[in-house]
Design a protein around this motif. Sequence first.
Motif, mmCIF file in Angstrom:
data_model
loop_
_atom_site.group_PDB
_atom_site.id
_atom_site.type_symbol
_atom_site.label_atom_id
_atom_site.label_comp_id
_atom_site.label_asym_id
_atom_site.label_seq_id
_atom_site.Cartn_x
_atom_site.Cartn_y
_atom_site.Cartn_z
ATOM 1 N N VAL A 147 -10.088 1.019 -0.695
ATOM 2 C CA VAL A 147 -9.040 0.029 -1.996
ATOM 3 C C VAL A 147 -9.064 -1.087 -1.892
ATOM 4 O O VAL A 147 -10.046 -1.268 -0.464
ATOM 5 N N VAL A 148 -9.533 -1.881 -2.429
ATOM 6 C CA VAL A 148 -9.635 -3.822 -2.755
ATOM 7 C C VAL A 148 -8.167 -4.452 -3.533
ATOM 8 O O VAL A 148 -8.060 -3.539 -3.967
ATOM 9 N N ASP A 149 -7.444 -4.960 -2.489
ATOM 10 C CA ASP A 149 -6.993 -5.664 -2.896
ATOM 11 C C ASP A 149 -7.276 -6.236 -3.457
ATOM 12 O O ASP A 149 -7.582 -7.777 -3.556
ATOM 13 N N LEU A 150 -6.896 -7.023 -5.017
ATOM 14 C CA LEU A 150 -7.034 -7.300 -5.917
ATOM 15 C C LEU A 150 -7.044 -8.981 -5.543
ATOM 16 O O LEU A 150 -7.494 -10.055 -5.817
ATOM 17 N N ASP A 151 -5.138 -9.277 -5.102
ATOM 18 C CA ASP A 151 -4.653 -10.471 -4.986
ATOM 19 C C ASP A 151 -5.612 -11.610 -4.177
ATOM 20 O O ASP A 151 -5.627 -12.314 -4.287
ATOM 21 N N ALA A 152 -6.065 -10.650 -3.197
ATOM 22 C CA ALA A 152 -6.501 -11.650 -1.534
ATOM 23 C C ALA A 152 -7.820 -11.645 -2.284
ATOM 24 O O ALA A 152 -8.887 -12.693 -1.958
ATOM 25 N N THR A 187 -17.275 7.337 -3.473
ATOM 26 C CA THR A 187 -17.420 7.099 -4.630
ATOM 27 C C THR A 187 -17.530 6.734 -5.702
ATOM 28 O O THR A 187 -17.423 6.169 -7.053
ATOM 29 N N ASP A 188 -15.260 5.830 -5.398
ATOM 30 C CA ASP A 188 -15.225 5.679 -6.439
ATOM 31 C C ASP A 188 -14.195 4.411 -5.080
ATOM 32 O O ASP A 188 -13.868 4.750 -4.342
ATOM 33 N N VAL A 189 -13.726 2.739 -5.896
ATOM 34 C CA VAL A 189 -12.132 2.238 -4.866
ATOM 35 C C VAL A 189 -11.200 2.444 -6.405
ATOM 36 O O VAL A 189 -11.438 2.045 -7.096
ATOM 37 N N ARG A 190 -9.906 2.114 -4.781
ATOM 38 C CA ARG A 190 -8.744 2.087 -6.159
ATOM 39 C C ARG A 190 -8.699 -0.143 -5.940
ATOM 40 O O ARG A 190 -9.156 0.226 -4.921
ATOM 41 N N LEU A 191 -8.709 -0.060 -6.610
ATOM 42 C CA LEU A 191 -7.891 -1.764 -6.896
ATOM 43 C C LEU A 191 -6.062 -1.579 -7.208
ATOM 44 O O LEU A 191 -5.674 -1.295 -7.975
ATOM 45 N N LEU A 192 -6.139 -2.790 -5.923
ATOM 46 C CA LEU A 192 -4.594 -2.740 -6.042
ATOM 47 C C LEU A 192 -4.212 -4.308 -6.184
ATOM 48 O O LEU A 192 -5.088 -5.446 -5.992
ATOM 49 N N SER A 193 -3.047 -4.356 -7.080
ATOM 50 C CA SER A 193 -2.544 -5.531 -7.574
ATOM 51 C C SER A 193 -0.563 -5.359 -7.663
ATOM 52 O O SER A 193 -0.474 -4.515 -7.883
ATOM 53 N N LEU A 212 0.655 -1.223 0.239
ATOM 54 C CA LEU A 212 -0.054 -0.138 -0.404
ATOM 55 C C LEU A 212 0.541 1.236 0.072
ATOM 56 O O LEU A 212 0.717 2.020 -0.739
ATOM 57 N N ALA A 213 1.980 1.262 0.770
ATOM 58 C CA ALA A 213 2.925 2.301 1.014
ATOM 59 C C ALA A 213 3.481 2.486 -0.614
ATOM 60 O O ALA A 213 3.789 3.854 -1.244
#
Length: 408
Positions: free
Chosen positions: A35-40, A384-390, A15-16
């Motif tokens: 944030v949603v962690d796509l890997d998880a 209103t929106d979500v960042r997708l983390l991969s 995340l950092a």
Amino acid sequence: MGPSPVARRELGRRLATAVADARDAGEDLATPLLVVDLDAFDANADDLVRRAGHTPVRLASKSVRVPALIRRALAHDGFRGVLSYTLREALWLHEQGVTDDLLVAYPSVDRDALARLVASPAAAAAITLMVDHADHLDVVDSVRRSLAVPVRIAIDVDAGLHVGGRHVGPKRSPLHDTAEVVSLARRVVERRGFRLVGVMTYEGQVAGLPDDVPRQRARSLVVRGLKQASIGQLEARRREVADALAPLVDLELWNAGGSGSVEATAADPVVTEVAAGSGLLVPTLFDHYQSFEPRPAAFFAVPVVRRPSADLATVHGGGLVASGAAGRDRLPTPWLPEGLHLTGLEGAGEVQTPLTGPGASRLRTGDLVWFRHAKSGELFEHGTDVRLLSGSAFVDRVETYRGLGLAF
């Protein structure tokens, strides 16, 4: 068991890196930053399918509320259809082409939405309404001008544990005795303009109660005993109801279960599909189950704006409290950096949340503190929106229902 400390620290590093890179690129990181962690998320989706065996998983959209993530889950082999939480949501998902297999989890008396349903042969063929009383059928009939479009119906049957004259479980359907279920089923079958296609039995006292909570060994043992009693009683009741309905109707579906009961529910031969949603994101209320390994996938961040003392840091906002009976377990949990706790006096506030603990002294003004919500899906009503983390990068930015102007 709870989430792995090693995975938690690795998440902090990822995340950092993602935040630093986004800032360097000049991106707007308004808070609360969701944030949603796509890997998880993907690992959790695969695990739900594994736990269900050969039984299809119907996605509980109430626990997601982000169209892009609903589509992503449905793209996994083993997922089939959506369990929506309102008819308006089901109509929207169908109109958007997300799926043509929608089961509305709760009875609807929304006359405008029902009028849209009965006016559309395509929507009526894709969406199944839930009922537990003939009154629900009356509401449908009150808004339609013809019987040309048949309405698909599923019956919600009480799945609570009945012991010693008490009912343990969600207070949902009034239908417990087999005779009551058959009586309503007969009314649906004999009534023009309706098709009985399914049954739901949601055992919330099995699917929604943690049973491996640290420092609560005695309570956890009681909960596990309650779950075993519920599973045994419910298997017998499901079989009894199914046998009684068989001469009357050939059912297409029998929906049951939730993220916390996938294996036990899928093992019942009467059940044709299991519902799951919270297991994709794993909020804090789902940390301590014997049945699966928790991989938290949803987070929100708010910035430090004050340092009231050397051992306190105050963040802006943070009061994203979950629904249900009020208690500490409904509060968001400070997750990263480690070593942070809410204070007993203020808890999580709408405009500010003071944090204490050994990690507080290391925080500086402007630092982000990451939290986890207590329940799945409700987090996304706050942005209103979500960042997708991969990996260690934000790879997409997608809208929530709220971001699309939708309030279901």
